[in-house]
Design an enzyme around this catalytic site. Structure first.
Site, PDB file in Angstrom:
ATOM      1  N   HIS A  40      -8.277   3.767  -1.355  1.00  0.00           N
ATOM      2  CA  HIS A  40      -7.314   2.671  -1.473  1.00  0.00           C
ATOM      3  C   HIS A  40      -6.199   2.827  -0.439  1.00  0.00           C
ATOM      4  O   HIS A  40      -5.085   3.202  -0.766  1.00  0.00           O
ATOM      5  CB  HIS A  40      -6.755   2.677  -2.902  1.00  0.00           C
ATOM      6  CG  HIS A  40      -5.753   1.616  -3.208  1.00  0.00           C
ATOM      7  ND1 HIS A  40      -5.563   0.490  -2.433  1.00  0.00           N
ATOM      8  CD2 HIS A  40      -4.869   1.507  -4.239  1.00  0.00           C
ATOM      9  CE1 HIS A  40      -4.610  -0.256  -2.973  1.00  0.00           C
ATOM     10  NE2 HIS A  40      -4.166   0.338  -4.068  1.00  0.00           N
ATOM     11  N   CYS A  80       0.422  -2.916  -2.803  1.00  0.00           N
ATOM     12  CA  CYS A  80      -1.037  -2.778  -2.800  1.00  0.00           C
ATOM     13  C   CYS A  80      -1.763  -4.025  -2.307  1.00  0.00           C
ATOM     14  O   CYS A  80      -2.924  -3.946  -1.910  1.00  0.00           O
ATOM     15  CB  CYS A  80      -1.535  -2.440  -4.196  1.00  0.00           C
ATOM     16  SG  CYS A  80      -0.636  -1.100  -5.003  1.00  0.00           S
ATOM     17  N   CYS A 110      -4.088  -5.192  -8.690  1.00  0.00           N
ATOM     18  CA  CYS A 110      -2.796  -4.898  -9.299  1.00  0.00           C
ATOM     19  C   CYS A 110      -1.875  -4.418  -8.180  1.00  0.00           C
ATOM     20  O   CYS A 110      -2.331  -3.915  -7.150  1.00  0.00           O
ATOM     21  CB  CYS A 110      -2.916  -3.848 -10.395  1.00  0.00           C
ATOM     22  SG  CYS A 110      -3.490  -2.226  -9.869  1.00  0.00           S
TER      23      CYS A 110
END
Length: 430
Positions: free
Chosen positions: A382, A88, A412
């Site tokens: 995202h 991520c 995160c």
């Protein structure tokens, strides 16, 4: 050590994935937002020292996608490029790597960022099907091919969705959404509190677009068909708490609290930035958007992966001898509403500070008014490889609109990590 400046950047509108591959590849998206950025610079693209791009799932014909992007942008064959992968936070890692190169005096101008076309994540054959195909290819003569064909079973056609595998931790066997459920139960987060946060994200992002605040960072994206996009397509302007409350839990259908409405969206998008040394800024007379100050990485239990930012931010603040209250803004990527609320609760918890962070006192939660004040990934999506670059870009623009100051961009990271970057900006944006 050299100072590191971010001189410019842009992102595409983030496009919510539908039931079919999106109109743009990951390299298309990166080129679309980087090209106008480079066109604004007083130096040619061939003067870049390197191109660094974060991407998780490039297409089969986009190997080392950073190099492909560099060549498509006209950087020329002499400008090296490499792709980074930190799940991520890949876009954040690209910027961190660029900053370190400049910091050490190994580069003066670097194009860095991230891109992802999640809607184009490949659907693959399973291993049994691959094995059968291999035997078919090796079969000799008509009889051998008939024998190999006889071993075919319809079950071999069962597809493997690479996106679902990528969003599941292979060690703890939990999807990212299930880790959010764990945090919701650990910190006693209600379904309503998560939905309220999700609704706020959409409303804040809508207000930011309506006020024109996003125009400086979002480049219009054009399809070949002449269709174009000016804002994030996952933004739900008409949603409300009643609609959100009607959505069923996705990851724990019986007892769960995490829904598609209070989670980030599967999305296509890119964000690219130009980083420069102080010497390059002076040589080319570059305007400065902001300055990189420091960054930090931390590891946590994979089943608690959403708490990674708690550790990364705490370590970064400690090294810089800062407090949370010293930040004008905190951009915390909204993987899930539960994850954001859990981070706030952990930062504010004396017990968590003692037992998990090794601190005598809690870090303290971020002022909610200064936490993602223009919304976040729940509203705009995202795209995994790009989100880290997006929050850096947005934070710098937001700080400039406020007249300057310092803030942290943090995420995160699937697999149990957290990343955080401290940035400083000054002056008002025209």
């Amino acid at each position: 050590m050299n100072r590191v400046f971010i001189v410019d950047g842009a992102r595409t509108p983030f496009l919510k994935a539908r039931a079919e591959p999106g109109p743009f590849s990951a390299s298309d998206l990166a080129v679309a937002c980087a090209r106008p950025v480079l066109a604004r610079q007083p130096f040619p693209a061939t003067q870049l020292d390197e191109v660094i791009v974060g991407c998780i799932i490039p297409a089969a014909d986009e190997a080392n996608i950073a190099r492909l992007i560099a060549l498509r942008l006209g950087c020329g064959k002499r400008v090296p490029a490499h792709t980074v992968q930190r799940n991520c936070a890949s876009g954040l890692q690209a910027i961190a790597t660029a900053a370190e190169r400049i910091l050490l005096g190994r580069a003066n101008l670097v194009l860095a960022g991230g891109t992802e076309a999640m809607s184009r994540a490949p659907i693959q054959w399973n291993n049994a099907m691959a094995g059968w195909l291999g035997k078919m290819l090796r079969a000799r003569g008509p009889l051998g091919r008939i024998q190999a064909l006889a071993r075919f079973r319809p079950s071999l056609l069962k597809p493997v969705y690479s996106l679902l595998l990528g969003l599941t931790d292979p060690l703890v066997k939990l999807s990212m959404g299930q880790t959010a459920e764990i945090l919701a139960h650990r910190f006693g987060l209600s379904r309503e509190s998560q939905d309220v946060y999700a609704l706020s994200s959409h409303r804040k992002l809508a207000a930011a677009f309506d006020s024109g605040a996003m125009h400086a960072e979002v480049e219009t994206l054009y399809e070949v068909s002449e269709r174009f996009y000016t804002e994030d397509t996952g933004l739900r302007r008409d949603t409300d708490l009643d609609q959100l409350a009607q959505l069923r839990p996705v990851f724990d259908r019986k007892y769960g609290l995490v829904t598609s409405g209070n989670s980030s969206q599967v999305t296509d998008g890119a964000a690219m930035l130009v980083l420069a040394s102080e010497a390059a800024v002076q040589q080319h007379g570059l305007s400065v958007l902001g300055e990189w100050v420091d960054h930090e990485w931390a590891g946590v239990e994979p089943s608690q992966m959403g708490l990674g930012p708690v550790h990364a931010v705490a370590q970064l603040l400690a090294r810089q001898k800062m407090k949370m209250r010293d930040l004008q803004q905190l951009e915390l990527n909204e993987a899930f509403a539960a994850q954001v609320l859990a981070c706030q609760a952990a930062w504010d918890s004396p017990q968590y500070a003692r037992e998990e962070l090794g601190l005598e006192a809690p870090v303290g939660a971020m002022d909610p008014e200064r936490l993602n004040p223009e919304g976040g990934a729940i509203a705009n999506g995202h795209p995994v490889g790009a989100s880290g670059a997006r929050i850096v870009l947005h934070l710098l623009h937001a700080l400039r609109r406020q007249g300057g100051g310092q803030g942290i961009a943090t995420l995160c990271i699937g697999g149990g990590q957290g990343g955080a970057m401290l940035l400083r900006a000054g002056g008002n944006q025209s």
